[in-house]
Design an enzyme around this catalytic site. Sequence first.
Site, PDB file in Angstrom:
ATOM      1  N   GLY A 141      40.659 118.375  30.067  1.00  0.00           N
ATOM      2  CA  GLY A 141      39.624 118.649  30.863  1.00  0.00           C
ATOM      3  C   GLY A 141      39.268 117.686  32.114  1.00  0.00           C
ATOM      4  N   GLU A 149      40.643 120.603  19.473  1.00  0.00           N
ATOM      5  CA  GLU A 149      40.329 119.446  18.582  1.00  0.00           C
ATOM      6  C   GLU A 149      40.966 119.900  17.270  1.00  0.00           C
ATOM      7  OE1 GLU A 149      38.786 117.097  20.559  1.00  0.00           O
ATOM      8  OE2 GLU A 149      40.030 115.991  18.945  1.00  0.00           O
TER       9      GLU A 149
HETATM   10  C1  LIG Z   1      24.486 113.734  28.794  1.00  0.00           C
HETATM   11  C2  LIG Z   1      25.360 113.933  28.201  1.00  0.00           C
HETATM   12  C3  LIG Z   1      25.651 113.330  27.148  1.00  0.00           C
HETATM   13  C4  LIG Z   1      26.835 112.897  26.457  1.00  0.00           C
HETATM   14  C5  LIG Z   1      27.334 112.750  25.253  1.00  0.00           C
HETATM   15  C6  LIG Z   1      28.626 113.084  25.036  1.00  0.00           C
HETATM   16  C7  LIG Z   1      28.555 114.629  24.902  1.00  0.00           C
HETATM   17  C8  LIG Z   1      29.662 115.522  25.274  1.00  0.00           C
HETATM   18  C9  LIG Z   1      29.583 116.764  24.568  1.00  0.00           C
HETATM   19  C10 LIG Z   1      30.910 117.635  24.903  1.00  0.00           C
HETATM   20  C11 LIG Z   1      30.917 118.593  23.794  1.00  0.00           C
HETATM   21  C12 LIG Z   1      32.166 118.994  23.500  1.00  0.00           C
HETATM   22  C13 LIG Z   1      33.103 118.651  24.269  1.00  0.00           C
HETATM   23  C14 LIG Z   1      34.437 118.805  23.412  1.00  0.00           C
HETATM   24  C15 LIG Z   1      35.417 119.156  24.295  1.00  0.00           C
HETATM   25  C16 LIG Z   1      36.828 118.510  23.669  1.00  0.00           C
HETATM   26  C17 LIG Z   1      37.828 119.193  24.286  1.00  0.00           C
HETATM   27  C18 LIG Z   1      38.955 119.356  23.604  1.00  0.00           C
HETATM   28  C19 LIG Z   1      39.996 118.125  23.464  1.00  0.00           C
HETATM   29  C20 LIG Z   1      41.040 118.217  22.434  1.00  0.00           C
HETATM   30  O1  LIG Z   1      41.484 119.165  22.019  1.00  0.00           O
HETATM   31  S1  LIG Z   1      42.011 116.789  22.289  1.00  0.00           S
HETATM   32  C21 LIG Z   1      43.404 117.343  21.485  1.00  0.00           C
HETATM   33  C22 LIG Z   1      43.224 117.418  19.974  1.00  0.00           C
HETATM   34  N1  LIG Z   1      44.298 117.558  19.199  1.00  0.00           N
HETATM   35  C23 LIG Z   1      44.295 117.662  17.981  1.00  0.00           C
HETATM   36  O2  LIG Z   1      43.299 117.970  17.355  1.00  0.00           O
HETATM   37  C24 LIG Z   1      45.654 118.091  17.258  1.00  0.00           C
HETATM   38  C25 LIG Z   1      45.627 118.446  15.892  1.00  0.00           C
HETATM   39  N2  LIG Z   1      46.735 117.863  15.231  1.00  0.00           N
HETATM   40  C26 LIG Z   1      46.640 116.688  14.278  1.00  0.00           C
HETATM   41  O3  LIG Z   1      45.442 116.162  14.260  1.00  0.00           O
HETATM   42  C27 LIG Z   1      47.800 116.134  13.566  1.00  0.00           C
HETATM   43  O4  LIG Z   1      48.928 116.447  14.128  1.00  0.00           O
HETATM   44  C28 LIG Z   1      47.661 116.886  11.986  1.00  0.00           C
HETATM   45  C29 LIG Z   1      47.966 118.217  12.172  1.00  0.00           C
HETATM   46  C30 LIG Z   1      46.665 116.170  11.473  1.00  0.00           C
HETATM   47  C31 LIG Z   1      48.901 116.285  11.446  1.00  0.00           C
HETATM   48  O5  LIG Z   1      49.279 114.895  11.844  1.00  0.00           O
HETATM   49  P1  LIG Z   1      50.640 114.115  11.058  1.00  0.00           P
HETATM   50  O6  LIG Z   1      51.691 115.018  11.312  1.00  0.00           O
HETATM   51  O7  LIG Z   1      50.664 112.790  11.794  1.00  0.00           O
HETATM   52  O8  LIG Z   1      49.797 113.918   9.763  1.00  0.00           O
HETATM   53  P2  LIG Z   1      50.556 114.634   8.469  1.00  0.00           P
HETATM   54  O9  LIG Z   1      50.309 116.098   8.286  1.00  0.00           O
HETATM   55  O10 LIG Z   1      51.966 113.930   8.162  1.00  0.00           O
HETATM   56  O11 LIG Z   1      49.443 113.756   7.614  1.00  0.00           O
HETATM   57  C32 LIG Z   1      49.575 112.066   7.599  1.00  0.00           C
HETATM   58  C33 LIG Z   1      48.435 111.721   6.785  1.00  0.00           C
HETATM   59  O12 LIG Z   1      47.615 111.378   7.556  1.00  0.00           O
HETATM   60  C34 LIG Z   1      46.452 112.234   7.332  1.00  0.00           C
HETATM   61  N3  LIG Z   1      45.684 112.276   8.546  1.00  0.00           N
HETATM   62  C35 LIG Z   1      45.792 113.154   9.319  1.00  0.00           C
HETATM   63  N4  LIG Z   1      45.380 113.120  10.587  1.00  0.00           N
HETATM   64  C36 LIG Z   1      44.385 112.129  10.223  1.00  0.00           C
HETATM   65  C37 LIG Z   1      42.858 111.974  11.091  1.00  0.00           C
HETATM   66  N5  LIG Z   1      42.793 112.515  12.078  1.00  0.00           N
HETATM   67  N6  LIG Z   1      42.294 110.787  10.364  1.00  0.00           N
HETATM   68  C38 LIG Z   1      42.526 110.300   9.271  1.00  0.00           C
HETATM   69  N7  LIG Z   1      43.750 110.644   8.507  1.00  0.00           N
HETATM   70  C39 LIG Z   1      44.230 111.543   8.868  1.00  0.00           C
HETATM   71  C40 LIG Z   1      46.412 113.060   6.501  1.00  0.00           C
HETATM   72  O13 LIG Z   1      45.556 113.482   5.890  1.00  0.00           O
HETATM   73  C41 LIG Z   1      47.874 112.709   5.875  1.00  0.00           C
HETATM   74  O14 LIG Z   1      47.173 111.655   4.579  1.00  0.00           O
HETATM   75  P3  LIG Z   1      48.241 111.667   3.110  1.00  0.00           P
HETATM   76  O15 LIG Z   1      49.534 111.190   3.803  1.00  0.00           O
HETATM   77  O16 LIG Z   1      48.306 113.003   2.514  1.00  0.00           O
HETATM   78  O17 LIG Z   1      47.639 110.636   2.465  1.00  0.00           O
HETATM   79  C1  LIG Z   2      39.437 124.968  26.156  1.00  0.00           C
HETATM   80  C2  LIG Z   2      40.502 124.047  25.622  1.00  0.00           C
HETATM   81  C3  LIG Z   2      40.096 122.620  26.001  1.00  0.00           C
HETATM   82  C4  LIG Z   2      41.017 121.700  25.766  1.00  0.00           C
HETATM   83  N1  LIG Z   2      40.946 120.443  25.963  1.00  0.00           N
HETATM   84  C5  LIG Z   2      41.961 119.474  25.716  1.00  0.00           C
HETATM   85  C6  LIG Z   2      41.852 118.190  26.247  1.00  0.00           C
HETATM   86  O1  LIG Z   2      40.824 117.680  27.003  1.00  0.00           O
HETATM   87  N2  LIG Z   2      42.807 117.408  25.911  1.00  0.00           N
HETATM   88  C7  LIG Z   2      43.915 117.548  25.020  1.00  0.00           C
HETATM   89  O2  LIG Z   2      44.819 116.804  24.914  1.00  0.00           O
HETATM   90  N3  LIG Z   2      44.113 118.817  24.692  1.00  0.00           N
HETATM   91  C8  LIG Z   2      43.057 119.729  24.900  1.00  0.00           C
HETATM   92  N4  LIG Z   2      43.097 121.188  24.467  1.00  0.00           N
HETATM   93  C9  LIG Z   2      44.543 121.509  23.664  1.00  0.00           C
HETATM   94  C10 LIG Z   2      44.117 121.821  22.331  1.00  0.00           C
HETATM   95  O3  LIG Z   2      43.669 120.519  21.643  1.00  0.00           O
HETATM   96  C11 LIG Z   2      45.227 122.248  21.507  1.00  0.00           C
HETATM   97  O4  LIG Z   2      45.281 123.675  22.109  1.00  0.00           O
HETATM   98  C12 LIG Z   2      45.053 122.763  20.359  1.00  0.00           C
HETATM   99  O5  LIG Z   2      44.887 121.362  19.328  1.00  0.00           O
HETATM  100  C13 LIG Z   2      45.917 123.658  19.533  1.00  0.00           C
HETATM  101  O6  LIG Z   2      47.355 123.195  19.611  1.00  0.00           O
HETATM  102  P1  LIG Z   2      48.320 124.183  20.429  1.00  0.00           P
HETATM  103  O7  LIG Z   2      47.770 124.852  21.844  1.00  0.00           O
HETATM  104  O8  LIG Z   2      49.608 123.446  20.281  1.00  0.00           O
HETATM  105  O9  LIG Z   2      48.574 125.158  19.431  1.00  0.00           O
HETATM  106  P2  LIG Z   2      49.759 125.651  18.421  1.00  0.00           P
HETATM  107  O10 LIG Z   2      49.810 124.645  17.445  1.00  0.00           O
HETATM  108  O11 LIG Z   2      51.018 125.992  19.236  1.00  0.00           O
HETATM  109  O12 LIG Z   2      49.339 127.091  17.550  1.00  0.00           O
HETATM  110  C14 LIG Z   2      49.688 128.355  17.831  1.00  0.00           C
HETATM  111  C15 LIG Z   2      49.923 128.814  16.548  1.00  0.00           C
HETATM  112  O13 LIG Z   2      50.638 128.227  15.447  1.00  0.00           O
HETATM  113  C16 LIG Z   2      50.058 128.007  14.231  1.00  0.00           C
HETATM  114  N5  LIG Z   2      50.753 126.767  13.798  1.00  0.00           N
HETATM  115  C17 LIG Z   2      50.878 125.510  14.291  1.00  0.00           C
HETATM  116  N6  LIG Z   2      51.506 124.779  13.524  1.00  0.00           N
HETATM  117  C18 LIG Z   2      51.304 125.118  12.251  1.00  0.00           C
HETATM  118  C19 LIG Z   2      51.473 124.643  11.074  1.00  0.00           C
HETATM  119  N7  LIG Z   2      52.019 123.446  10.724  1.00  0.00           N
HETATM  120  N8  LIG Z   2      51.160 125.518   9.939  1.00  0.00           N
HETATM  121  C20 LIG Z   2      50.756 126.727  10.232  1.00  0.00           C
HETATM  122  N9  LIG Z   2      50.537 127.106  11.238  1.00  0.00           N
HETATM  123  C21 LIG Z   2      50.787 126.546  12.445  1.00  0.00           C
HETATM  124  C22 LIG Z   2      48.565 127.713  14.463  1.00  0.00           C
HETATM  125  O14 LIG Z   2      47.959 128.200  13.622  1.00  0.00           O
HETATM  126  C23 LIG Z   2      48.521 128.928  15.676  1.00  0.00           C
HETATM  127  O15 LIG Z   2      48.235 130.119  15.058  1.00  0.00           O
HETATM  128  C24 LIG Z   2      42.181 122.209  24.911  1.00  0.00           C
HETATM  129  C25 LIG Z   2      42.488 123.520  24.330  1.00  0.00           C
HETATM  130  C26 LIG Z   2      41.351 124.409  24.887  1.00  0.00           C
HETATM  131  C27 LIG Z   2      41.874 125.779  24.425  1.00  0.00           C
END
Ligand SMILES: CCCCCCCCCC/C=C\CCCCCCCC(=O)SCCNC(=O)CCNC(=O)[C@H](O)C(C)(C)COP(=O)(O)OP(=O)(O)OC[C@H]1O[C@@H](n2cnc3c(N)ncnc32)[C@H](O)[C@@H]1OP(=O)(O)O
Ligand SMILES: Cc1cc2nc3c(=O)[nH]c(=O)nc-3n(C[C@H](O)[C@H](O)[C@H](O)COP(=O)(O)OP(=O)(O)OC[C@H]3O[C@@H](n4cnc5c(N)ncnc54)[C@H](O)[C@@H]3O)c2cc1C
Length: 665
Positions: free
Chosen positions: A190, A433
Amino acid sequence: MTLKKVNPDLEKERSTCTFNIEELTNLLDTGAHCTAERRAVEDKVFSVKELKDEIPDEFLSHKERYENAIRKSVFLHKVLQETGVKRGVYNRSDKSDFRTTYYSIFKDGSPFMLQYSMFVPTILGQGDSEQVELWYKRALNMEIIGTYAQTELGHGTFIRGLETEAVYDEKTEEFILNSPSLSSYKWWPGGLGHTTNYCIVMAQLKIKGKPYGMQPFIVQIRDEETHMPLPGVKVGEIGAKLAFNTVNNGFLGFEHVRIPRRHMLMRFSQVSKDGKFTSSANPKLAYGTMVMVRVTIVNSAATYLSRAVTIAIRYSAVRHQSKLKQNEPEPQILDYVTQQHKLFIGIATSHAYMFCSYWLWDVYVMYQKEQNVGNFDRLPELHALACCLKVISSSDCTGLVEKCRMSCGGHGFMMSSNLPQLYGISTATCTYEGENTVMLLQTARALVKAWELGSRGRPFSPTMSYFAEKNVPSKWDSSLEGILNAFQKVSIGKLSSSVSSLQEYTKSGLSAEDAWNKASVQLIGAAEAWGRAVVLSIYKSEIERYGQTVSPALKSVLFDLVELYYVHLTLEKMGDLLLYTQLSEKDVVSLRKKYEDLLEKIRPNAIGLVDAFDYRDEVLNSTLGSYDGFAYERLMTEAMKSPLNAEPVNQSFHKYIKPLMKGKL
Ligand SMILES: CCCCCCCCCC/C=C\CCCCCCCC(=O)SCCNC(=O)CCNC(=O)[C@H](O)C(C)(C)COP(=O)(O)OP(=O)(O)OC[C@H]1O[C@@H](n2cnc3c(N)ncnc32)[C@H](O)[C@@H]1OP(=O)(O)O
Ligand SMILES: Cc1cc2nc3c(=O)[nH]c(=O)nc-3n(C[C@H](O)[C@H](O)[C@H](O)COP(=O)(O)OP(=O)(O)OC[C@H]3O[C@@H](n4cnc5c(N)ncnc54)[C@H](O)[C@@H]3O)c2cc1C
């Protein structure tokens, strides 16, 4: 158009309320002082004329909308600075840290959103003290504007698969950032498009050819004076989306961009001048910002729903349609029990997740304190809770926001109702997230591990402690405690079956990974069931706790909602309960009656309950949901703002329609 003070339907509704609305507002705001503080900030923010839109956003072009959002973000920043609001520091609730106030100025998000929600929190969470001192101040003063750049075109979920590299060059004591392929381009952050000049880049650290996993780097991408992209930086906006159209989500690629060594955030892992890597105590600490944001999403989801349900219930009280009884006037649509069925669960669900979010926030804060002294014991349970509650809160609340929109019939389709936009920002929480299915699978991973360790005598963490109980059949009990026990049985049953399937699949020759994939539909069911048991338990215990301090009248209404939530979920999940508990047809019949009685009991308090969310009209931004209830007048006023209504005949008539009519095309 002159308006009477309040629509008589709403006046009548407010007169039937049995509890003190202000008392509930204070409870939901986490304290009377929080309500007072929030209202003071709102008074200030909503008195600024520059923050009001003269032309509704939806009539502007993409570019104009962005420019308007930037203009307002800057004014808003100034106002909040004057009021002393701490930006970038989360609190227990969206309302008490002014997120709701902030984002009500933008129907479709602010381009500064990531500055506050992830850039600043990552500096605070991942930087060492010297780095926090330098970057936090600059960010707070908006000398630098940043975002969180993790997701790439090719990978979002699978963080270990991210391709952006940060290669250490010990000769110059710099990291070289590079995007080796199109799929490695950052995609989504964002504000990245045209707003930010810095960002946190999550990249694969490499030293002397050896990989050290994903680490956070603070990278300047635009010149602080000219705002031009720096050499080697390719940056732009990703285009129009279902929602968040004023958030300016962007893409970013690097061609061998050099940054100083100290631009790697080094609270947990460090790289020394000579290229020595010191690993953090737990490699997952680099994922810390995500845990925090997932925790806060539970409250955001509840808050979006509370806004939608306020709009839909107020509108349902002033909308009259059809006939219940032939000789009587058309009733308020809120008198149809099907309408109550659609909407009252929205109030209860919003309460359930709000109270759970306060509890989860406290667990998070407790963990933070322990983490500061090197104790990470609570992290696996916190990670599982954050993943699972993020999922069920976002999916339940989004489903109910859409239900609210549909419950308003055609008018709910109007952008001026703000329901479509609320759906847009709510449904995004199911993806960002951590995509919801993936987050459920993470939860299942923790549950299976706990189950297997438990079977070898290891103790369960608090929210899994009921796994230790023997799953002996017992008579169905429709009390709250009985229903909670039943859902815990479902959770045990689903987890136990998933584990059995995993074992059978591996015994039959599948690898552990293939067995996991084959059983994954069951596994996400087990994860969801655990989340349901947690929410039921926490919602009830929190209301029991608060019930001791609030007035009897409020306590009674709070428990009506808890009961509604419990009975509704029981009826929704009847299939699971029939499978794993002694629920019988007779019990279901009596639960259905109980549910209908509860809808009837809540009906006189419906408007009081949504008024207690205490959303000013400026926050709701809705023609249908205003406090005075003059929905039709507002719909007409807003319709008149359509640019097409500025002239009686549009030029296209003369250019196209008339020639068509005259056969002269
Ligand atoms: C006035 C203003 C006020 C101001 C205040 C602020 C307010 C602001 C408000 C705004 C409100 C909302 C806005 C939000 C906007 C957000 C926008 C969105 C941003 C994003 O999307 S950022 C990108 C996010 N991306 C993701 O989330 C990716 C998802 N994927 C993963 O997290 C990982 O890849 C995974 C799926 C967890 C897999 O990871 P990995 O392959 O490395 O891990 P494993 O599966 O092999 O597991 C290994 C081991 O690690 C443990 N684990 C995994 N993740 C975590 C973690 N996060 N923390 C701790 N442990 C973790 C997992 O459990 C395994 O453990 P084990 O080995 O089983 O013991
Ligand atoms: C509005 C918006 C704002 C965002 N803002 C940010 C930002 O500020 N910063 C940032 O870094 N990112 C941001 N993102 C990205 C966001 O974090 C990712 O889109 C999100 O984590 C999902 O990942 P992907 O898009 O790769 O989905 P994918 O992983 O490609 O998912 C596609 C499909 O594949 C499936 N899939 C994937 N992996 C597996 C698995 N291991 N097992 C089973 N199914 C699976 C999912 O369930 C889903 O159905 C934003 C996204 C949106 C929509």
